[in-house]
Design a protein around this motif. Sequence first.
Motif, PDB file in Angstrom:
ATOM      1  N   ILE A 106       0.985  -1.317  -0.146  1.00 30.17           N
ATOM      2  CA  ILE A 106      -0.018   0.046  -0.160  1.00 30.17           C
ATOM      3  C   ILE A 106       0.868   1.352  -0.126  1.00 30.17           C
ATOM      4  O   ILE A 106       0.548   2.278  -0.760  1.00 30.17           O
ATOM      5  N   GLY A 107       2.000   1.306   0.704  1.00 31.27           N
ATOM      6  CA  GLY A 107       2.771   2.161   0.927  1.00 31.27           C
ATOM      7  C   GLY A 107       3.483   2.455  -0.570  1.00 31.27           C
ATOM      8  O   GLY A 107       3.569   3.806  -0.807  1.00 31.27           O
ATOM      9  N   LEU A 108       3.780   1.498  -1.271  1.00 32.57           N
ATOM     10  CA  LEU A 108       4.351   1.739  -2.662  1.00 32.57           C
ATOM     11  C   LEU A 108       3.485   2.182  -3.546  1.00 32.57           C
ATOM     12  O   LEU A 108       3.638   3.230  -4.436  1.00 32.57           O
ATOM     13  N   ALA A 109       2.334   1.546  -3.449  1.00 35.19           N
ATOM     14  CA  ALA A 109       1.130   1.888  -4.548  1.00 35.19           C
ATOM     15  C   ALA A 109       0.693   3.483  -4.227  1.00 35.19           C
ATOM     16  O   ALA A 109       0.227   3.998  -5.151  1.00 35.19           O
ATOM     17  N   SER A 110       0.723   3.983  -3.073  1.00 37.32           N
ATOM     18  CA  SER A 110       0.346   5.348  -2.746  1.00 37.32           C
ATOM     19  C   SER A 110       1.212   6.489  -3.312  1.00 37.32           C
ATOM     20  O   SER A 110       0.879   7.527  -3.256  1.00 37.32           O
ATOM     21  N   GLU A 111       2.479   5.860  -3.497  1.00 39.91           N
ATOM     22  CA  GLU A 111       3.494   6.944  -4.035  1.00 39.91           C
ATOM     23  C   GLU A 111       3.749   7.971  -3.047  1.00 39.91           C
ATOM     24  O   GLU A 111       3.733   9.148  -3.615  1.00 39.91           O
ATOM     25  N   GLY A 112       3.731   7.900  -1.889  1.00 34.49           N
ATOM     26  CA  GLY A 112       3.575   8.841  -0.722  1.00 34.49           C
ATOM     27  C   GLY A 112       2.553   9.764  -0.425  1.00 34.49           C
ATOM     28  O   GLY A 112       2.612  10.510   0.200  1.00 34.49           O
ATOM     29  N   ARG A 113       1.462   9.606  -1.358  1.00 35.27           N
ATOM     30  CA  ARG A 113       0.384  10.241  -1.087  1.00 35.27           C
ATOM     31  C   ARG A 113      -0.535  10.155  -0.037  1.00 35.27           C
ATOM     32  O   ARG A 113      -0.670   8.708   0.545  1.00 35.27           O
ATOM     33  N   LEU A 114      -0.802  11.079   1.009  1.00 35.95           N
ATOM     34  CA  LEU A 114      -1.478  10.646   2.081  1.00 35.95           C
ATOM     35  C   LEU A 114      -2.872  11.210   2.175  1.00 35.95           C
ATOM     36  O   LEU A 114      -3.208  12.122   1.585  1.00 35.95           O
ATOM     37  N   ALA A 115      -3.881  10.491   2.989  1.00 33.69           N
ATOM     38  CA  ALA A 115      -5.294  10.723   3.056  1.00 33.69           C
ATOM     39  C   ALA A 115      -5.265  12.098   4.107  1.00 33.69           C
ATOM     40  O   ALA A 115      -4.348  12.190   4.865  1.00 33.69           O
ATOM     41  N   PRO A 116      -6.195  12.604   4.325  1.00 35.34           N
ATOM     42  CA  PRO A 116      -6.282  13.839   5.253  1.00 35.34           C
ATOM     43  C   PRO A 116      -5.910  13.641   6.690  1.00 35.34           C
ATOM     44  O   PRO A 116      -5.675  14.268   7.406  1.00 35.34           O
ATOM     45  N   ASP A 117      -6.377  12.307   7.032  1.00 33.24           N
ATOM     46  CA  ASP A 117      -5.921  11.513   8.413  1.00 33.24           C
ATOM     47  C   ASP A 117      -4.351  11.400   8.843  1.00 33.24           C
ATOM     48  O   ASP A 117      -4.057  10.936   9.562  1.00 33.24           O
ATOM     49  N   SER A 119      -2.982   8.861   6.995  1.00 32.56           N
ATOM     50  CA  SER A 119      -2.677   7.411   6.542  1.00 32.56           C
ATOM     51  C   SER A 119      -2.355   7.261   5.093  1.00 32.56           C
ATOM     52  O   SER A 119      -2.811   8.530   4.340  1.00 32.56           O
ATOM     53  N   PHE A 120      -2.048   6.354   4.576  1.00 33.80           N
ATOM     54  CA  PHE A 120      -1.656   6.352   3.092  1.00 33.80           C
ATOM     55  C   PHE A 120      -3.128   6.199   2.483  1.00 33.80           C
ATOM     56  O   PHE A 120      -3.903   5.489   2.617  1.00 33.80           O
ATOM     57  N   PHE A 121      -2.768   7.016   1.348  1.00 33.80           N
ATOM     58  CA  PHE A 121      -4.218   7.063   0.323  1.00 33.80           C
ATOM     59  C   PHE A 121      -3.963   5.692  -0.427  1.00 33.80           C
ATOM     60  O   PHE A 121      -3.106   5.342  -1.100  1.00 33.80           O
ATOM     61  N   TYR A 122      -5.115   5.088  -0.638  1.00 31.82           N
ATOM     62  CA  TYR A 122      -5.265   3.611  -1.080  1.00 31.82           C
ATOM     63  C   TYR A 122      -5.783   3.889  -2.447  1.00 31.82           C
ATOM     64  O   TYR A 122      -6.953   4.193  -2.590  1.00 31.82           O
ATOM     65  N   PRO A 123      -5.133   3.493  -3.617  1.00 34.39           N
ATOM     66  CA  PRO A 123      -5.624   3.881  -4.995  1.00 34.39           C
ATOM     67  C   PRO A 123      -6.351   3.049  -5.660  1.00 34.39           C
ATOM     68  O   PRO A 123      -7.134   3.051  -6.715  1.00 34.39           O
ATOM     69  N   GLY A 124      -7.008   1.777  -4.793  1.00 34.59           N
ATOM     70  CA  GLY A 124      -7.765   0.897  -5.452  1.00 34.59           C
ATOM     71  C   GLY A 124      -7.162  -0.156  -6.468  1.00 34.59           C
ATOM     72  O   GLY A 124      -7.652  -0.885  -7.103  1.00 34.59           O
ATOM     73  N   LEU A 168     -19.275  22.482   7.091  1.00 31.12           N
ATOM     74  CA  LEU A 168     -17.909  22.427   6.520  1.00 31.12           C
ATOM     75  C   LEU A 168     -18.184  21.265   5.627  1.00 31.12           C
ATOM     76  O   LEU A 168     -18.968  20.409   5.527  1.00 31.12           O
ATOM     77  N   ALA A 169     -17.257  21.519   4.393  1.00 29.21           N
ATOM     78  CA  ALA A 169     -17.240  20.807   3.298  1.00 29.21           C
ATOM     79  C   ALA A 169     -16.543  19.343   3.563  1.00 29.21           C
ATOM     80  O   ALA A 169     -15.583  19.305   4.381  1.00 29.21           O
ATOM     81  N   GLY A 170     -17.103  18.266   3.060  1.00 33.22           N
ATOM     82  CA  GLY A 170     -16.225  17.048   3.398  1.00 33.22           C
ATOM     83  C   GLY A 170     -15.318  16.869   2.310  1.00 33.22           C
ATOM     84  O   GLY A 170     -15.263  17.360   1.023  1.00 33.22           O
ATOM     85  N   ARG A 171     -14.351  15.840   2.555  1.00 26.84           N
ATOM     86  CA  ARG A 171     -13.283  15.451   1.729  1.00 26.84           C
ATOM     87  C   ARG A 171     -13.151  13.912   1.649  1.00 26.84           C
ATOM     88  O   ARG A 171     -12.004  13.579   1.553  1.00 26.84           O
ATOM     89  N   ALA A 172     -14.155  13.389   1.557  1.00 25.27           N
ATOM     90  CA  ALA A 172     -14.218  11.861   1.403  1.00 25.27           C
ATOM     91  C   ALA A 172     -13.423  11.300   0.467  1.00 25.27           C
ATOM     92  O   ALA A 172     -12.710  10.296   0.506  1.00 25.27           O
ATOM     93  N   ALA A 173     -13.202  11.890  -0.832  1.00 22.80           N
ATOM     94  CA  ALA A 173     -12.614  11.406  -2.012  1.00 22.80           C
ATOM     95  C   ALA A 173     -11.075  11.340  -1.618  1.00 22.80           C
ATOM     96  O   ALA A 173     -10.242  10.468  -2.146  1.00 22.80           O
ATOM     97  N   SER A 174     -10.672  12.418  -0.795  1.00 17.05           N
ATOM     98  CA  SER A 174      -9.243  12.254  -0.621  1.00 17.05           C
ATOM     99  C   SER A 174      -8.827  11.216   0.263  1.00 17.05           C
ATOM    100  O   SER A 174      -7.512  11.027   0.342  1.00 17.05           O
ATOM    101  N   PHE A 175      -9.675  10.362   0.694  1.00 15.30           N
ATOM    102  CA  PHE A 175      -9.288   9.167   1.565  1.00 15.30           C
ATOM    103  C   PHE A 175      -8.930   7.827   0.803  1.00 15.30           C
ATOM    104  O   PHE A 175      -8.224   7.013   1.169  1.00 15.30           O
ATOM    105  N   GLY A 176      -9.512   7.798  -0.451  1.00 13.86           N
ATOM    106  CA  GLY A 176      -9.410   6.766  -1.327  1.00 13.86           C
ATOM    107  C   GLY A 176     -10.382   5.720  -0.867  1.00 13.86           C
ATOM    108  O   GLY A 176     -11.440   6.060  -0.095  1.00 13.86           O
ATOM    109  N   ASP A 177     -10.082   4.491  -0.910  1.00 12.15           N
ATOM    110  CA  ASP A 177     -10.814   3.447  -0.580  1.00 12.15           C
ATOM    111  C   ASP A 177     -10.580   2.982   0.812  1.00 12.15           C
ATOM    112  O   ASP A 177      -9.602   2.158   1.204  1.00 12.15           O
TER     113      ASP A 177
END
Length: 281
Positions: A106-117, A119-124, A168-177
């Motif tokens: 997951i760390g490799l697949a995320s290419e360093g991209r992080l979710a708002p919290d 955690s690693f962004f999971y690209p699916g 407040l606006a939500g940012r759910a898409a930024s979390f990935g799956d």
Amino acid sequence: MTLSFRTRFAPSPTGYLHLGHVLSALHARSMAGEAGAYHVRIEDIDGTRCRPDYVMGLEEDLRWLGLWSGNEVRQQSQHVEEYRAVLSELKIRGLLYPCFCTRAEIGLASEGRLAPDGSFFYPGTCRNKACDAEHRDGQPVLWRLDMARALDILQEEPGWYEYGQGRLAGRAASFGDVVLARRDTGLSYHLCVTHDDALQNFNRVTRGMDLFEATSVHRVLQALMGWAEPEYAHHSLLMENDGRKLSKRDGAMGVRLLRQDGWSAQAVLRHPALKDARGSW
């Protein structure tokens, strides 16, 4: 007319009570209002870290402080089948898929991209793999929410009302799956907390700022399941001397140690560490 709310203090019994917990309990009780209802909920789905003696310790210390709930206390470990039923419904609706990725993958697949919290962004990576297996190499898989499909169904990223800030606006898409069923427990915090908040009719969810970003995910689950939207009230955290969030290990901030050192309940509730954090309530 004075507004009243149903709120909750929901500790995980992975250690004994410390002043960070006391702050959260005081915040929840304050946010209920004079005519509101304050509840305690025990979030103990993590069977590897939560222990019965910690549950007993939490109750003992909260009773001593006058912060135990006079209402029925819900203990999540006693309601596992309810959470599994929600997972089953989401699977039937095609909103969950099994994931076989390791943490390193997951760390490799995320290419360093992080979710708002953080955690690693999971690209699916596993999203479109034709598999409904529950295990891989004898180990249980985890289950992820197909966030893109969920947001397509909802036709929006749901926002929320934050106490003192407004809408407040939500940012759910930024979390990935996100994970809704972990390998170790078969469940997740996201799933259990939103289910219970809806079931218990809490209309003001109170918790620490470390869970502020997760609200975007929780709002998606509430909208998908047709659960009511509560108001949220996040509070600042007590920190260690080195700037980290106060941990659950016994130390200078542990309620049990303060009791052993001769502190009264009222003195603990007036502890200097709590004073500044409570100033904005």
